[in-house]
Design an enzyme around this catalytic site. Structure first.
Site, short mmCIF file in Angstrom:
data_model
loop_
_atom_site.label_atom_id
_atom_site.label_comp_id
_atom_site.label_asym_id
_atom_site.label_seq_id
_atom_site.Cartn_x
_atom_site.Cartn_y
_atom_site.Cartn_z
N ASP A 249 0.86 -1.19 0.00
CA ASP A 249 0.00 0.00 0.00
C ASP A 249 0.90 1.24 0.00
O ASP A 249 2.02 1.19 0.52
CB ASP A 249 -0.92 0.01 1.23
N LEU B 199 -17.47 -10.09 -1.93
CA LEU B 199 -17.44 -10.14 -0.47
C LEU B 199 -18.35 -9.08 0.13
O LEU B 199 -18.35 -7.95 -0.33
CB LEU B 199 -16.01 -9.88 0.03
N GLY C 94 -36.16 -1.49 4.18
CA GLY C 94 -35.46 -0.69 5.18
C GLY C 94 -35.32 0.75 4.76
O GLY C 94 -36.18 1.30 4.05
N CYS D 196 -20.38 0.09 -2.17
CA CYS D 196 -20.52 -0.67 -3.41
C CYS D 196 -21.80 -0.36 -4.18
O CYS D 196 -21.74 0.14 -5.31
CB CYS D 196 -20.45 -2.16 -3.11
C1 UGA Z 1 -22.20 -5.78 -1.56
C2 UGA Z 1 -22.54 -7.15 -2.16
O1 UGA Z 1 -23.51 -7.82 -1.35
C3 UGA Z 1 -21.29 -8.03 -2.29
O2 UGA Z 1 -21.62 -9.24 -2.95
C4 UGA Z 1 -20.25 -7.26 -3.12
O3 UGA Z 1 -19.04 -7.97 -3.24
C5 UGA Z 1 -19.96 -5.94 -2.44
O4 UGA Z 1 -21.17 -5.18 -2.34
C6 UGA Z 1 -18.93 -5.21 -3.28
O5 UGA Z 1 -19.24 -4.85 -4.42
O6 UGA Z 1 -17.76 -5.13 -2.88
P1 UGA Z 1 -21.80 -4.85 0.94
O7 UGA Z 1 -21.78 -3.49 0.31
O8 UGA Z 1 -20.77 -5.23 1.94
O9 UGA Z 1 -21.76 -5.99 -0.22
O10 UGA Z 1 -23.20 -4.95 1.69
P2 UGA Z 1 -24.60 -5.75 1.54
O11 UGA Z 1 -24.69 -6.74 2.61
O12 UGA Z 1 -24.80 -6.20 0.15
O13 UGA Z 1 -25.62 -4.55 1.86
C7 UGA Z 1 -25.69 -3.38 1.05
C8 UGA Z 1 -26.77 -2.46 1.52
O14 UGA Z 1 -28.06 -2.99 1.23
C9 UGA Z 1 -26.77 -2.19 3.04
O15 UGA Z 1 -27.04 -0.82 3.25
C10 UGA Z 1 -27.91 -3.06 3.56
O16 UGA Z 1 -28.48 -2.57 4.74
C11 UGA Z 1 -28.88 -2.98 2.39
N1 UGA Z 1 -29.82 -4.12 2.32
C12 UGA Z 1 -29.35 -5.37 2.08
C13 UGA Z 1 -31.18 -3.88 2.48
O17 UGA Z 1 -31.62 -2.74 2.69
N2 UGA Z 1 -32.03 -4.94 2.39
C14 UGA Z 1 -31.61 -6.20 2.14
O18 UGA Z 1 -32.45 -7.11 2.05
C15 UGA Z 1 -30.24 -6.42 1.99
#
Ligand code: UGA
Length: 439
Positions: free
Chosen positions: A31, A154, A257, A264
């Protein structure tokens, strides 16, 4: 065992590096940020991710994982270079690829034998081909190399589990030599029957965007249906369960929500729209998903106003500051957006988050950070749940009611049962939980 140089020791690079080290490879994480490398060498992880510290420590102790700022030396010593640098959104919503191309130049300058350059960062379609071009021009075709796209899937908060038990691994390259070596790296996952998608650079790059855009669309869809539930007296929790039980739809990512946030979905949906625009293709559904998400945040503010009335001089308690539970990442967190909007309308904010208060404190002004959920309620006119941390699920609601000035709860994650809250004497507002008409 492969010698791998992981360029970029942020979230993706560090998790991928530590997990590949655990497979027995020799990883050097690089890094430009000297303070980050110094703290990693002291055993400190720069962000919160369950299980990562132990994984890093274990592999450091086995001498399979090292940290340095010396990029040229690390490139020369390895067989495979992973690019896992940041690809932030610029002010027009386009993806800023300057870090990726800076790395491509340094790789070209230090190409002392055949190497594979693997892109892990989320990049627009065609970036892999441009990286290949940059290296080829620089080396004059004298040294062999291949470029591969290997997107990550991830989730923050469960990244190690996602790496070790993925739904699929995607490897994009037209080189059989590179494909063979990459397949070897992922052999431990192949042995547990992880599907491996072998495809071209361009298809792999687009798979990542399409996956994130689809998941974001699923969330926006259920959030809009939740709004309809409120109008017609239906319950989104029951509806989402029933809809999700259809195997063609699936139950995940149907949780209504406050809207999606994080580093992401917001960036990748807008990034995909830019890619499509440049290619002359309009993605109307993704556009609508982005718009619906912006609306959803505003709708949460309106819920607070409807429940509390004029916000001037009122105190609002907020639980959860990161974009979701189990992370201290506050990038694009709905909580921050909502807090700032409430403040503009004259509200004072008391807030608590198990791990995200230091990061939130760097973005927010005039917020009173508290030691726990109960302290947040002390003297507050309403309590707003913004994330669904487990420790928020089993609070002593009788005590919460005594502490609040008014027994008002806005639960943007539908953690609590509306009927139970009514019985306890709260004025409870969830998302998509309309009251049925009395016959
Ligand atoms: C997301 C993807 O799920 C991963 O597969 C991907 O690798 C990652 O982006 C990336 O591109 O690096 P992440 O951003 O860590 O992962 O979070 P998520 O768990 O996907 O949640 C994203 C958002 O959606 C959060 O704000 C969460 O609260 C919201 N969410 C998720 C909802 O409002 N409802 C749901 O049913 C699921």
């Amino acid at each position: 065992m492969k010698k791998i140089c992981m360029i970029g020791s942020g979230y993706v690079g560090l998790v991928t590096g530590a997990c590949l080290a655990d497979f027995g490879n020799q990883i050097t994480c690089v890094d430009v940020a000297e303070d980050k490398i110094a703290s990693l060498n002291r055993g400190q992880i720069p962000f919160y991710e369950p299980g990562l510290r132990e994984l890093v420590e274990r592999n450091k102790a086995k001498k399979r994982l090292a940290f340095t700022t010396d990029l040229p030396e690390s490139i020369r010593k390895c067989e495979i270079v992973f690019i896992a640098v940041g690809t932030p959104m610029d002010k027009d919503g386009a993806v800023d690829l300057s870090a990726v191309f800076d790395v491509a130049h340094t790789v070209a300058e230090n190409l002392n034998g055949y190497k594979i350059v693997v892109n892990k960062s989320t990049v627009p379609v065609g970036t892999g081909a441009r990286v290949r071009q940059v290296i080829r021009e620089h080396t004059g075709g004298k040294v062999e190399f291949d470029v591969v796209s290997n997107p990550e899937f991830l989730r923050e908060g469960s990244a190690i589990g996602d790496f070790m038990h993925p739904d699929r691994v995607v490897i994009g390259t037209s080189s059989t030599r590179a494909m063979k070596i990459m397949s070897r790296i992922y052999r431990p996952l192949y042995l547990i029957e992880t599907p491996i998608i072998r495809t071209t650079l361009e298809t792999a790059e687009l798979i990542k965007y399409a996956s994130n855009a689809f998941l974001a669309t699923k969330i926006s869809f259920i959030n809009e249906v939740a709004m309809l539930c409120e109008q017609v007296g239906a319950d989104i929790q029951v509806l989402a369960k029933a809809v999700g039980l259809d195997g063609r739809i699936g139950s995940k990512f149907l949780h209504a929500g406050a809207g999606y946030g994080g580093s992401c979905f917001p960036k990748d949906t807008v990034g995909l729209l830019k890619v499509a625009e440049a290619a002359g293709a309009e993605l109307k559904i993704v556009k609508a998903a982005v718009k619906a998400n912006e609306e959803q945040r505003k709708r949460m503010v309106r819920k607070v106003i409807q429940a509390v009335g004029d916000l001037a001089g009122k105190t609002i308690g907020v639980l959860g500051l990161s974009f979701k539970p189990r992370t201290d990442d506050v990038r694009e967190a709905p909580a921050l957006y909502i807090i700032q909007d409430l403040q503009k309308r004259g509200a004072k904010i008391r807030a608590y988050d198990p791990v995200a208060m230091p990061n939130a404190g760097r973005v927010l002004d005039r917020v009173t950070f508290c030691d726990d959920a109960y302290a947040v309620c002390q003297g507050a006119d309403a309590l707003v749940f913004m994330t669904e941390w487990n420790e928020f699920r089993e609070l002593d609601m009788t005590r919460i009611k005594e502490l609040l000035i008014e027994p008002v709860i806005i639960d943007t994650r539908n953690i609590y049962d509306p009927e139970q809250m009514d019985n306890l004497g709260f004025r409870y507002v969830g998302v998509g939980r309309g009251k049925p008409c009395q016959a």
